[in-house]
Write an enzyme that holds these catalytic residues in place. Structure first.
Site, mmCIF file in Angstrom:
data_model
loop_
_atom_site.group_PDB
_atom_site.id
_atom_site.type_symbol
_atom_site.label_atom_id
_atom_site.label_comp_id
_atom_site.label_asym_id
_atom_site.label_seq_id
_atom_site.Cartn_x
_atom_site.Cartn_y
_atom_site.Cartn_z
ATOM 1 N N GLY A 27 11.760 -4.541 7.960
ATOM 2 C CA GLY A 27 11.766 -5.073 9.338
ATOM 3 C C GLY A 27 10.698 -4.881 9.778
ATOM 4 N N LEU A 29 8.426 -6.973 11.224
ATOM 5 C CA LEU A 29 7.683 -7.960 10.608
ATOM 6 C C LEU A 29 6.389 -8.586 11.132
ATOM 7 C CD1 LEU A 29 10.765 -10.602 9.129
ATOM 8 C CD2 LEU A 29 9.774 -8.090 8.099
ATOM 9 N N HIS A 30 5.439 -8.484 10.254
ATOM 10 C CA HIS A 30 4.068 -9.143 10.604
ATOM 11 C C HIS A 30 3.652 -10.353 9.820
ATOM 12 C CE1 HIS A 30 2.725 -6.585 7.192
ATOM 13 N NE2 HIS A 30 3.208 -5.773 7.979
ATOM 14 N N HIS A 33 4.260 -9.730 5.621
ATOM 15 C CA HIS A 33 5.533 -10.134 5.302
ATOM 16 C C HIS A 33 5.721 -11.830 5.154
ATOM 17 C CE1 HIS A 33 6.326 -5.990 7.288
ATOM 18 N NE2 HIS A 33 6.970 -5.860 6.374
ATOM 19 N N LYS A 149 0.597 -6.228 -2.374
ATOM 20 C CA LYS A 149 -0.254 -4.970 -3.028
ATOM 21 C C LYS A 149 -0.484 -3.944 -2.243
ATOM 22 C CE LYS A 149 -2.519 -8.294 -6.525
ATOM 23 N NZ LYS A 149 -3.800 -8.541 -7.005
ATOM 24 N N LYS A 150 -0.515 -4.052 -1.019
ATOM 25 C CA LYS A 150 -0.801 -2.840 0.028
ATOM 26 C C LYS A 150 0.022 -1.736 -0.385
ATOM 27 C CE LYS A 150 -0.594 -1.341 4.559
ATOM 28 N NZ LYS A 150 0.284 -0.174 4.348
#
Length: 285
Positions: A27, A29-30, A33, A149-150
């Site tokens: 959650g 979210l940005h 996401h 990939k973060k």
């Protein structure tokens, strides 16, 4: 968008889907996401997101209780982005009894870097991800799950888990989303005060410089690598950070590079605390 809370409701909602595409989240979210969701929409016949803050992957002193929870805003964002189904289990729905069975990942991959500084973290991640995979993909011939990939080490750990258990799931990786100034998007960025947000850019800048210097001295690795990494950490420390690691590793297994490893085979990873906020980032080189 349909919202379900139990595994039984989830499976009923997915009864007609042959190739679900799944985006697990905690959650808050940005745009990062939503980029994962967009990737999922291009590949599956039903797009599923989950929101669950997983207690098992937080250490006792970490931020489980204060982790930002923005459920209504998250639902609005997913609905606007065209998500088909949101699985939002309560803790009692996903863990109806104490989760005494845990999935321990390969220590050669999971006990370094994040695993060294957050012992048990990847056991919690693998346990909840496997449970979510079973909930979403039970009875399906094939499916896909999308990760960013973060969280580079997490991505490798989950890929290894899927491969070793022969799960019929493709793991799709999406590049890190960044703000205009280069800071990696993260739910924890919301913890940063304005001055800290400006300073936070020093982490990706340090990783970029370390990667450049490591490639320039590739012929000297590994002898030169430790010196370059120590200098990068010292630079952040002088600016008031508390760095856990800034390091150059092989993309395949996150082991230290050896002579002959070159651009295209390496990744620079970093984790450091700025004030009360721990940030992570990485850069493939």
């Amino acid at each position: 968008m349909r919202i379900v809370h139990t595994i039984a409701e989830l499976r009923q909602a997915l009864a007609g889907a042959e190739r679900p595409a799944f985006v697990p989240t905690m959650g808050n979210l940005h745009a990062g996401h939503l980029a994962l969701l967009a990737s999922a929409q291009r590949q599956g016949d039903a797009t599923v997101a989950s929101i669950f803050v997983n207690r098992l992957q937080f250490l006792p002193h970490e931020d489980f209780d204060r982790y930002p929870r923005t459920f209504d805003a998250d639902c609005a964002a997913l609905r606007q982005a065209g998500c088909d189904l949101l699985f939002a289990p309560r803790e009692a729905d996903l863990y109806p009894e104490p989760q005494t069975f845990r999935l321990a990942p390969d220590p050669a991959l999971a006990d370094l870097l994040e695993g060294e500084f957050r012992p048990g973290f990847f056991t919690g991640v693998c346990t909840v991800v496997l449970k979510l995979f079973v909930a979403v993909f039970a009875g399906k011939a094939h499916g896909m799950a999308v990760f960013g990939k973060k969280d580079y080490q997490q991505l490798l750990v989950i890929r290894q888990m899927v491969r070793q258990f022969a799960l019929p799931i493709d793991i799709v990786a999406v590049d890190t989303c960044r703000d205009a100034d280069g800071l990696a998007l993260s739910s924890r960025n919301r913890y940063l005060a304005p001055a800290e947000r400006a300073e936070a850019l020093q982490l990706p800048l340090a990783l970029r410089a370390l990667g450049r210097d490591a490639l320039a001295a590739a012929h000297a690795l590994p002898a030169r690598r430790a010196e370059l990494e120590a200098a990068a950490m010292a630079m952040l420390a002088r600016r008031g950070w508390q760095p856990d690691y800034l390091t150059v590793r092989r993309r395949t297994d996150l082991q230290p590079p050896v002579s002959g490893d070159a651009s295209g085979a390496l990744v620079v990873l970093g984790a450091a605390r700025l004030g009360a906020t721990r940030l992570i980032d990485n850069l493939e080189i």
